[in-house]
Design an enzyme around this catalytic site. Structure first.
Site, PDB file in Angstrom:
ATOM      1  N   SER A 282      58.029  14.377  21.453  1.00 53.89           N
ATOM      2  CA  SER A 282      57.490  15.710  22.024  1.00 53.89           C
ATOM      3  C   SER A 282      58.899  16.065  22.992  1.00 53.89           C
ATOM      4  CB  SER A 282      56.631  15.325  22.925  1.00 53.89           C
ATOM      5  OG  SER A 282      57.040  14.631  24.327  1.00 53.89           O
ATOM      6  N   ASP A 283      58.679  17.558  23.207  1.00 50.39           N
ATOM      7  CA  ASP A 283      59.635  17.765  24.201  1.00 50.39           C
ATOM      8  C   ASP A 283      59.141  17.283  25.607  1.00 50.39           C
ATOM      9  OD1 ASP A 283      61.775  19.254  25.580  1.00 50.39           O
ATOM     10  OD2 ASP A 283      61.377  21.036  24.766  1.00 50.39           O
ATOM     11  N   CYS A 284      59.934  17.327  26.670  1.00 49.03           N
ATOM     12  CA  CYS A 284      59.804  16.487  27.798  1.00 49.03           C
ATOM     13  C   CYS A 284      58.554  16.737  28.731  1.00 49.03           C
ATOM     14  CB  CYS A 284      60.940  16.307  28.546  1.00 49.03           C
ATOM     15  SG  CYS A 284      62.169  15.192  27.385  1.00 49.03           S
TER      16      CYS A 284
END
Ligand SMILES: *[C@@H]1O[C@H](CO)[C@@H](O)[C@H](O)[C@H]1NC(C)=O
Ligand SMILES: *[C@@H]1O[C@H](CO)[C@@H](O)[C@H](O)[C@H]1NC(C)=O
Ligand SMILES: *[C@@H]1O[C@H](CO)[C@@H](O)[C@H](O)[C@H]1NC(C)=O
Ligand SMILES: *[C@@H]1O[C@H](CO)[C@@H](O)[C@H](O)[C@H]1NC(C)=O
Ligand SMILES: *[C@@H]1O[C@H](CO)[C@@H](O)[C@H](O)[C@H]1NC(C)=O
Ligand SMILES: *[C@@H]1O[C@H](CO)[C@@H](O)[C@H](O)[C@H]1NC(C)=O
Ligand SMILES: *[C@@H]1O[C@H](CO)[C@@H](O)[C@H](O)[C@H]1NC(C)=O
Ligand SMILES: *[C@@H]1O[C@H](CO)[C@@H](O)[C@H](O)[C@H]1NC(C)=O
Length: 763
Positions: A282-284
């Site tokens: 995932s993006d953060c």
């Protein structure tokens, strides 16, 4: 990515390898180098309890102390050189590993249209990354490259990308990922693992009250297939990247990290044929965002469950660590689904040699002496100087210190140092400013910043005018920098205008009325409207220099003095300033409609200030066909030949067009041959033009000729129907070389309309 968090976490424990010689894992199959990597990873994961799985499902994996499995941070960065990030720790100044080679930003390197160059740059980056890893100073997984097309000129992160064209980006990403990873799905070892981000439809930070965290991008299947995802297809299917990242935004209502259509149907099945065993991060904090602010689930626990089930294997964040075990307990996701995800992660570490016994680990010979070598330094300079684009020259350039000894250097980039790195940067070994480079080249430089990037204060003007009044030539260096265009904070940032910010043009205008000739260096990743400079005869030359990296000043001066002949081409459109009033940033459509003049060089119906692909030279070229292009192709023959040859039909050749390039001027120069096409066949409105092939021909001497080979694939000549399928349509096609249409030809595709790629349909 959240950069403040990144810097905050950077002090976390350094990586170390599991002890496969004597530790508890030494008897586990994971340490057996004769076994298959999938079996090795599965054997390790079989040992882990549910709580241990959860604790290792996030970027800051804590390891398993009882097994001697050390902590590992999945998040390192290396966009244009090993970069400061949670997994990377530079040593204090003066010590070994206190810096890494800092190449130009991708938006500039893309302008070289030289994929051999990109592959060489990526090879140096992965060598330096391995050296850092061997010193326990970085991970082996890098959240790079950013390959979302730079569609809207306001986007704050466009500088990280190779530009606006899906084909240009695809070629770049192939060269880059294979250079980083050490080949196509290299065996037995990856050099490092790259990560293509952000899937999908991510190109807005914060605009008009909408933020990337909660935006749901409305994207038609046609636009998704044709514009937003081809770079990811090349990355996963053709370059066999080890990982991709799902984006913050939602697409058509589903958050990307929770969308099985994007992550299963498109990535694993369509790109990967179910055999791609890379992992998805995932993006953060994007998993947490599925719950809030997307409100796609009513609990955080369910956000974890739907994300993992959709195909997000690792959470860059903490949500999985705190909620996955509960999600399994509540039967929202099965433990075996969690094991599958974690097995993909460890499978990739096995392929990096992480679990090999100490004597047998690959790339262990790489160390500090392999960082910032003389070759790397000259490559960083070449990457900048061969990319710089000359937008205007009335004959003033090139100049030499013997004819123009006194040079006045003005503007907010005149003494640029860290500015030249843009964002996602590391610590550079040195930063050669334009000021230093002009002095080194032998000019007698008077320097005054004059103004800042974005200010209305004219307090520096008079000093600049004094510095310039007796000069033989004036150079103004300004434009954009990270203070106005980059992702700066957790909210991110997009520009509201695409004019030159602040009062920079006012100062340029006052300098231009002094008398000496004026050169303007337009810097930064996004474009600003330079039409006033283009039109004004008092401005003799205009160069675009992007973010040129550690040797940026030298690169600019090499071009200005003619040591390097400029041959870069804009990888994006320079729009007139009014463009931002004609279309909202949230409008994801590419084709023109009632409230849109269309997007990118393919569909924009207005007149750009400088078009995609534009760039001038110190010499002149004349072009002719080296072999006469065929007048027609039978679709059935093309498709039959493609099927016989095996590979993917869209990668099969239509034809290799060959162009004779003759240097008719007096300066040796590279020439970038850009082959465009347009179709009157197929669904309308068709793109006005599409780049279908390009090559950079090097070092053509005055009077000499060289042949540019321009292979065109079936995928490039196919059109996308409304369902996103690629189709060969019978009818008339036009092709031409260069933005100025130096030479052109026509051909027909004959026979039956034939679909060559079926795009997955929304669920
Ligand atoms: C290592 O794996 C190979 C291949 O699976 C197997 O033949 C061999 O017995 C294993 N060695 C040990 C020590 O387990
Ligand atoms: C890196 O960590 C390993 C394992 O803990 C250790 O043996 C090695 O000395 C460390 N290397 C460096 C350069 O610090
Ligand atoms: C979890 O979220 C999904 C997606 O919104 C929904 O379909 C499902 O019913 C939710 N499950 C529970 C137990 O809330
Ligand atoms: C899972 O459920 C069991 C029994 O209901 C409970 O004892 C345990 O604490 C739960 N574990 C988690 C992580 O929620
Ligand atoms: C140029 O910038 C460098 C680095 O910031 C600084 O040390 C130097 O003093 C500056 N030069 C001038 C003339 O201002
Ligand atoms: C540089 O120019 C200044 C101002 O014109 C002049 O005074 C000085 O002598 C010049 N220096 C050199 C090294 O030519
Ligand atoms: C420039 O400064 C003005 C005034 O402070 C501000 O409103 C504007 O947003 C800034 N422009 C950019 C591109 O940051
Ligand atoms: C061109 O620049 C000169 C010098 O600043 C200025 O006097 C003139 O008005 C400009 N011309 C146009 C058309 O902008």
């Amino acid at each position: 990515m959240h950069f403040l968090i990144a810097l905050f976490l950077a002090t976390h424990a350094l990586a170390a390898f599991p002890d496969c010689a004597n530790g508890p894992l030494s008897t586990n199959l994971v340490c057996n180098t004769s076994a298959n990597y999938k079996d090795r990873a599965a054997a390790l994961v079989a040992e882990l309890t549910l709580d241990e799985l959860a604790a290792n499902s996030v970027n800051l994996a804590v390891g398993v102390p009882r097994l001697g499995l050390p902590p590992y941070n999945w998040w390192s960065e290396a966009l244009h050189g090993v970069a400061s990030s949670p997994g990377v720790t530079f040593a204090p100044r003066g010590e070994d590993f206190s810096f890494a080679t800092s190449f130009p930003q991708p938006i500039l390197m893309s302008a070289a249209f030289d994929d051999g160059l990109i592959n060489r740059v990526a090879t140096v980056i992965s060598t330096e990354a391995r050296a850092f890893n061997n010193a326990n100073r970085s991970g082996l997984d890098f959240f790079t490259p950013n390959i979302n097309p730079f569609k809207d000129p306001r986007w704050g992160r466009g500088q990280e990308t190779p530009g606006e064209d899906p084909f240009r980006i695809s070629q770049y990403v192939y060269a880059l990922v294979t250079g980083l990873q050490g080949g196509v799905g290299p065996s037995p070892y990856y050099k490092v693992v790259a990560d293509c981000k952000h899937f999908a439809g991510y190109d807005l930070e914060a605009w008009g009250g909408v933020t990337r965290m909660s935006f749901s991008a409305p994207i038609s299947t046609q636009d998704l297939a044709e514009y937003y995802t081809p770079s990811f297809k090349t990355c996963v299917r053709d370059a066999q990247v080890g990982s991709i990242m799902c984006s913050y935004n939602a697409v058509n209502g589903l958050p990307s990290c929770a969308d099985p259509y994007l992550l299963q149907d498109i990535v694993r099945e369509f790109y990967g044929f179910e055999s791609w065993d890379g992992w998805v991060t995932s993006d953060c904090d994007a998993v947490g965002n599925v719950f809030d602010p997307h409100h796609y689930t009513s609990t955080l626990v369910n956000a974890s469950a739907v994300s993992l089930k959709a195909g997000t294997d690792v959470d860059c964040g903490m949500t999985y660590a705190t909620t996955l075990a509960s999600a399994v307990n509540q039967s929202l996701v099965s433990e075996s689904e969690v094991r599958t995800a974690i097995t993909r992660l460890y499978g990739s570490l096995v392929r990096l040699g992480y679990f090999d016994p100490p004597g047998g680990q690959p790339f262990r010979q790489l160390g500090w002496s392999n960082v910032n070598t003389p070759d790397a330094q000259s490559l960083a300079l070449e990457a900048a100087s061969s990319s710089i684009v000359m937008l205007k020259n009335d004959g003033l350039l090139p100049i030499s210190p013997s004819h123009f000894p006194r040079l006045a250097l003005v503007g907010p980039w005149a003494n640029a140092t860290t500015q030249m790195q843009g964002n996602y940067q590391g610590v550079a070994p040195f930063l050669i400013s334009p000021l230093q480079a002009f002095q080194t080249a032998g000019f007698n430089v008077t320097f005054a910043p004059g103004t800042a990037i974005n200010t209305s204060s004219t307090s520096g003007f008079s000093a600049a005018l004094v510095a310039a009044q007796d000069a033989d030539v004036i150079a103004f260096a300004g434009g954009l920098d990270n203070s106005v265009e980059a992702e700066q904070n957790e909210e991110g940032e997009d520009r509201l205008t695409i004019s030159w910010p602040g009062n920079q043009l006012e100062l340029v205008s006052q300098l231009a009325s002094l008398g000496p000739p004026v050169i303007v260096l337009q810097m930064g990743g996004g474009q600003v409207d330079s039409s006033a400079l283009k039109a004004n005869r008092s401005i003799n030359a205009l160069l675009w220099g992007g973010y040129p990296g550690q040797s940026g000043g030298t690169a600019l001066v090499d071009v200005i003095t003619g040591k390097t002949a400029p041959a870069g081409r804009l990888p994006l459109t320079q729009y007139p300033a009014a463009y931002v009033n004609e279309i909202t940033m949230t409008d994801m459509t590419l084709r023109p409609h009632g409230s849109s003049p269309g997007r990118t060089y393919k569909w924009y119906t207005g007149t750009p200030v400088f078009p995609f692909g534009f760039g001038q030279h110190y010499t002149t070229f004349s072009l002719s066909w080296a072999s006469k292009p065929p007048a027609s192709f039978a679709i059935s023959d093309l498709v039959r030949a493609a099927r016989v040859s095996g590979g993917f039909v869209d990668n099969a050749p239509l034809h290799e067009f060959r162009v004779k390039v003759r240097n008719t001027g007096r300066v040796a120069s590279d020439y970038v041959a850009l082959l465009f096409s347009s179709a009157s066949a197929g669904p309308q409105p068709a793109p006005r033009q599409e780049l279908v092939s390009f090559t950079r021909v090097k070092g053509i001497a005055p009077g000499a000729s060289a042949t540019a080979s321009l292979p065109v694939t079936l995928g490039q000549i196919a059109r996308f129907d409304e369902k996103g399928n690629s189709v060969l349509y019978p009818g008339q096609y036009e092709i031409w070389v260069d933005t100025t249409q130096e030479i052109s030809a026509r051909f027909r595709l004959t026979g039956q309309e034939t679909q060559i790629v079926a795009f997955p349909q929304p669920r």
